[in-house]
Design a protein around this motif. Structure first.
Motif, mmCIF file in Angstrom:
data_model
loop_
_atom_site.group_PDB
_atom_site.id
_atom_site.type_symbol
_atom_site.label_atom_id
_atom_site.label_comp_id
_atom_site.label_asym_id
_atom_site.label_seq_id
_atom_site.Cartn_x
_atom_site.Cartn_y
_atom_site.Cartn_z
ATOM 1 N N ASP A 68 0.809 -1.216 0.000
ATOM 2 C CA ASP A 68 0.000 0.000 0.000
ATOM 3 C C ASP A 68 0.844 1.269 0.000
ATOM 4 O O ASP A 68 0.303 2.377 0.075
ATOM 5 N N TRP A 69 2.168 1.129 -0.106
ATOM 6 C CA TRP A 69 3.067 2.272 -0.125
ATOM 7 C C TRP A 69 3.919 2.245 -1.394
ATOM 8 O O TRP A 69 4.265 1.186 -1.908
ATOM 9 N N GLN A 94 0.678 6.716 -0.093
ATOM 10 C CA GLN A 94 0.046 5.563 0.532
ATOM 11 C C GLN A 94 -1.367 5.402 -0.015
ATOM 12 O O GLN A 94 -2.123 6.372 -0.133
ATOM 13 N N ARG A 95 -1.696 4.171 -0.356
ATOM 14 C CA ARG A 95 -3.073 3.868 -0.744
ATOM 15 C C ARG A 95 -3.858 3.607 0.536
ATOM 16 O O ARG A 95 -3.687 2.594 1.187
ATOM 17 N N ARG A 96 -4.707 4.566 0.908
ATOM 18 C CA ARG A 96 -5.447 4.489 2.169
ATOM 19 C C ARG A 96 -6.701 3.641 2.052
ATOM 20 O O ARG A 96 -7.220 3.137 3.040
ATOM 21 N N TYR A 101 -6.021 7.832 -2.156
ATOM 22 C CA TYR A 101 -4.573 7.836 -1.966
ATOM 23 C C TYR A 101 -4.152 9.078 -1.184
ATOM 24 O O TYR A 101 -4.835 10.107 -1.221
ATOM 25 N N GLU A 102 -3.016 8.968 -0.506
ATOM 26 C CA GLU A 102 -2.424 10.087 0.218
ATOM 27 C C GLU A 102 -1.041 10.371 -0.361
ATOM 28 O O GLU A 102 -0.181 9.489 -0.383
ATOM 29 N N ALA A 212 2.172 5.289 11.037
ATOM 30 C CA ALA A 212 0.708 5.308 11.071
ATOM 31 C C ALA A 212 0.178 6.170 12.211
ATOM 32 O O ALA A 212 -0.972 6.640 12.163
#
Length: 221
Positions: A68-69, A94-96, A101-102, A212
Motif C-alpha cells: 500500500d506504499w 500511501q493507498r489508504r 490515496y495520500e 501510522a
C-alpha cells in the motif's frame, strides 16, 4: 484585499506549462510516471535525514510485504522535452483505501512549510492533468477521485510559523480546485512522531506503526 488562491495559481502555472510543452503528446515517452514501486536503496552520497527516513519506510514495506506504499514516484518524466524538472518525484504515496490515496511531502529540516505546500500543489496539478489524458500504462492512482495532500514533518519544522490560516486557505482552495475537475482533494500539515526524528529508527513493522501514528498539526474540518 482579496485572499490569494494559491492552489488555483499553481494549477494555472502547471497547466500552462503542460500545454506549452505538449505534455499530452509526450505522455508515453516514459513508462515511469505514476509507477507503483518501492525504492529502498540509498546512494552513498545522499544521507539526508529525509532520504534516510523515506527509504527506511520503503525498506520496511518491502520487508513486511506491504503493497500500500510507494516512494520516489515520478510524475513528469519525459512530459516536456528538455525540461530540467523531468526528474520530479513524489516522496511517498500511501493507498489508504482502494479509491483513495495520500500524497506525502516529507520534510525534516530542509525548506519551509510554504515550500512543501507548493510542491504538493504541483503534484496535485499534475495528477489532475494526467487523469484527463492518462498514459497507456493506466496507473491506478489516475483512476481514482480522492487524493489527500499531506506535508509530514517534525514539530520543529512547523514551530517558527503560525500555519492555521495557510492550512485552512490551502485546504479550501484544493477542495474547490478538485470540484472543478470532478475530484476530491484535501490538504493538511501532519506531524512526525518524535521516535522517527530522534535517535535510531525502529525497524520493520514497528517503524510502520510509528508512521501510522502521525497526527494532524491542526484539525481541519
Amino acid at each position: 484585499m482579496d485572499k490569494i488562491d494559491v492552489p488555483d495559481i499553481v494549477y494555472g502555472v502547471v497547466s500552462r506549462n503542460w500545454a506549452l510543452g505538449r505534455a499530452i503528446e509526450n505522455r508515453n515517452r516514459s513508462r515511469q510516471n505514476w509507477r507503483w514501486t518501492l525504492q529502498p536503496q540509498i546512494g552513498a552520497a545522499n544521507r539526508s535525514a529525509e532520504v534516510v527516513l523515506e527509504r527506511t519506510i520503503a525498506s520496511a514495506c518491502a520487508g513486511t510485504g506491504r503493497l500500500d506504499w510507494a516512494n520516489q514516484v515520478p510524475v513528469a518524466s519525459g512530459l516536456v522535452r528538455g525540461a530540467a524538472d523531468g526528474r520530479r518525484a513524489i516522496d511517498l504515496i500511501q493507498r489508504r483505501a482502494p479509491d483513495r490515496y495520500e500524497i506525502i511531502e516529507l520534510k525534516i529540516a530542509s525548506d519551509t512549510p510554504l515550500y512543501a505546500t507548493v510542491e504538493l500543489l504541483g503534484y496535485a496539478s499534475l495528477w489532475l492533468l494526467a487523469r484527463q489524458d492518462p498514459p497507456d500504462t493506466e496507473p491506478d492512482i489516475l483512476k481514482v477521485d480522492d487524493i489527500d495532500l499531506r506535508v509530514l514533518a517534525p514539530p520543529a519544522f512547523y514551530a517558527p510559523f503560525n500555519l492555521v490560516e495557510l492550512e485552512e486557505s490551502v485546504d479550501r482552495g484544493v477542495r474547490l480546485l478538485g470540484e472543478k475537475h470532478q475530484a476530491r482533494l484535501t490538504f493538511a500539515f501532519d506531524v512526525l512522531p518524535a521516535s522517527l526524528v530522534e535517535g535510531p529508527l525502529p525497524n520493520g513493522s514497528e517503524l510502520l506503526k510509528e508512521v501510522a501514528a502521525r497526527a494532524p498539526l491542526h484539525r481541519v474540518s
